[in-house]
Design a protein around this motif. Structure first.
Motif: not given
Length: 560
Positions: A120, A286, A151, A142-144, A118
């Motif tokens: 940014m 975030y 975003t 946003y990466c997950h 996870e």
């Protein structure tokens, strides 16, 4: 059955990359093939594509999807154009293509080469995709779970895209109707680099020169609004120095020449402070402390290290090809994850994603050029290289797969003695033929990077500039910049045993497991890729010794 994607970038800094079964197999910039610095074309980079397909032993018919990106276009409008170009060039009846927005490609390249699950991503560059009549400036993702989601985003005027025109960097020429238009951080830095006479690709020179200057104007950062916004005008910095010029009573060009380093310092200070404001905004909003950085702005090593100085709770990752030469990597990941679900972020493939050459290929090239050579196994060869460098010889090295990005990471490098005070000036004048203010970087064994440098994070890709510790400044003068900093590459034994061995051998002679490391190329040329490229640069510069694979060539042997 395997899933394979090809990623390409069309425009400047063209390139190609391949992802197979979730792994990045390889990536190459077109400039390494056609030998044109920042190689640019509106055609797909077929020379790079063909070379990469040959090296990976993949046929174009094996490719399941081609992801493509470009700059300052509505990328989806190029879908038919790119598809037709591939069908014509490869005589295909059909091929699947997928358009990738510019900042999306940057974000994908950063996240999928990290080891963060996870994170940014902050993208900052000269400009990206067209959004209506405006252009991407800075973006946050946003990466997950192997997803990369935009975003928020700041836009800029597209009016300034061609910054090489004097109307876009000389205040007397600037359109007064445009002075308050918004511009990106990367474009501002490029604008000032043009003003300083370094051209559109001169940001590295501006960064190096800034250490010699004093900021003479106010360059406080603008507050960051929610959603992402801040004020950066077309005239910023340029207007401030124009005011100083008008008050000076001096000739315009004499004034600008006298204050080149001061102007460079101003844009460096401003960019650093505004990036820190953006990172502060991301952390606050975030609540995520793993941040990937992408876009040409993050080739600026002092800025990158200042982020972790200011925010020690943050871990950062930057793909070595942070600029547009990394677009193909992002496009390959984007197109792959739209076909398969087995992607996971992993930095294991970095940074050696280019091509390698066998000792037999190297020997054949040397025979073709009638060049005598000696052959040694790795351990003895490393000892010889260290001894040559300790005697102040300049060594060019071509070893293993070439590195991605604009920084040489010891597989296509020129290595020299960091303890010799005159070495920087000698290499700038006799080997690289470039400005005398430009610094050189150190390469150090990773286990001692924190001994010599005030680093706050591992620095494997020469993307962090930290202070040389005071007790070593006078002992390592050739790699210490005028402000006491150095752009560090740290090499570990597991991933780079041969280079690590050279450093250990040099430590045995000098007391320091550190070498001066600069890219293996002459001024204005791309970094060498092939043995033939290396031989040409060796013969036309004051490099004393050339090492390719296990072959070593001494220039003194060529005089007989």
């Amino acid at each position: 059955m395997s899933t394979i994607s090809l990623g390409i970038n069309i425009g400047h800094d063209q390139g190609a990359a391949i992802v197979k079964d979730g792994k990045l197999l390889g990536a190459i910039s077109q400039e390494r093939i056609d030998r044109i610095k920042h190689s640019a074309s509106i055609r797909p980079p077929f020379a790079a594509i063909d070379a990469l397909l040959r090296y990976t032993q993949i046929k174009i018919s094996d490719i399941d999807c081609v992801g493509f990106s470009s700059t300052a276009v509505h990328i989806a409008d190029l879908q038919t154009y790119v598809s037709d170009a591939f069908k014509e060039y490869y005589s295909l009846s059909d091929i699947k293509t997928l358009s990738v927005p510019h900042h999306q490609a940057h974000a994908e390249s950063a996240y999928f080469t990290s080891n963060f699950s996870e994170a940014m991503v902050l993208v900052a560059d000269g400009g990206g995709e067209m959004i209506g009549t405006e252009e991407e400036a800075e973006s946050i993702f946003y990466c997950h779970d192997a997803k990369v989601e935009l975003t928020e985003q700041r836009l800029q005027s597209n009016y300034f895209h061609a910054l090489y025109r004097p109307h876009n960097y000389l205040y007397p020429f600037m359109n007064k109707q445009q002075l308050h238009e918004q511009i990106s951080l990367g474009k501002k830095y490029e604008q000032i680099s043009n003003l300083l006479g370094f051209g559109g690709n001169g940001a590295g020179k501006t960064m190096g020169l800034s250490a010699y200057g004093t900021n003479l104007i106010s360059t406080s950062p603008s507050p960051v609004g929610n959603p992402l916004s801040f004020d950066l005008e077309f005239q910023h910095i340029i207007w401030g120095y124009h005011n100083l010029y008008e008050q000076s009573g001096e000739n315009f060009f004499s004034f600008m020449e006298k204050h080149k380093a001061d102007i460079a310092k101003s844009v460096q200070d401003y960019t650093e402070s505004q990036i820190l404001e953006l990172v502060k905004y991301i952390i606050s909003k975030y609540k995520i402390n793993k941040i990937c950085l992408a876009g040409g702005v993050f080739l600026n090593c002092p800025i990158n290290h200042k982020i972790i100085e200011k925010f020690p709770q943050v871990s950062i990752h930057i793909c070595p090809a942070a600029g547009d030469d990394g677009q193909a990597i992002g496009a390959a990941f984007y197109s792959y994850r739209h076909m398969a679900s087995d992607l996971t972020p992993s930095a294991s493939a970095l940074p050696y994603l280019g091509f390698s050459y066998t000792n037999e290929q190297i020997k054949q090239t040397l025979h073709n050029h009638s060049i005598p050579f000696h052959f040694y196994e790795d351990e003895e060869l490393a000892s010889i290289i260290a001894e040559k460098i300790w005697k102040n010889e300049i060594v060019g090295i071509l070893h293993g797969r070439s590195e991605i990005g604009p920084r040489a990471l010891c597989h296509r490098s020129i290595l020299a003695n960091p303890t010799e005070a005159n070495m920087k000036d000698y290499i700038n004048a006799k080997v690289k033929h470039r400005e005398n203010f430009r610094p050189f970087a150190p390469v150090v064994v990773s286990e001692k990077q924190f001994t010599y440098f005030s680093l706050l994070q591992d620095s494997p890709y020469m993307l962090l500039a930290a202070q040389v510790k005071k007790e070593y400044v006078s002992k390592l003068p050739a790699i210490t910049h005028v402000d006491g900093s150095a752009r560090v590459q740290a090499v570990n034994q597991k991933e780079n045993p041969f280079v690590h061995r050279i450093l250990i051998e040099f430590e045995r002679l000098s007391g320091f497991p550190v070498l001066l490391n600069t890219s293996f190329n002459d001024c204005g040329e791309p970094i060498v890729e092939t043995p033939g490229d290396a031989i040409r640069t060796f013969l036309t510069t004051e490099i004393d010794t050339l090492v390719m694979g296990n072959c070593i060539i001494f220039k003194k042997d060529l005089a007989h």
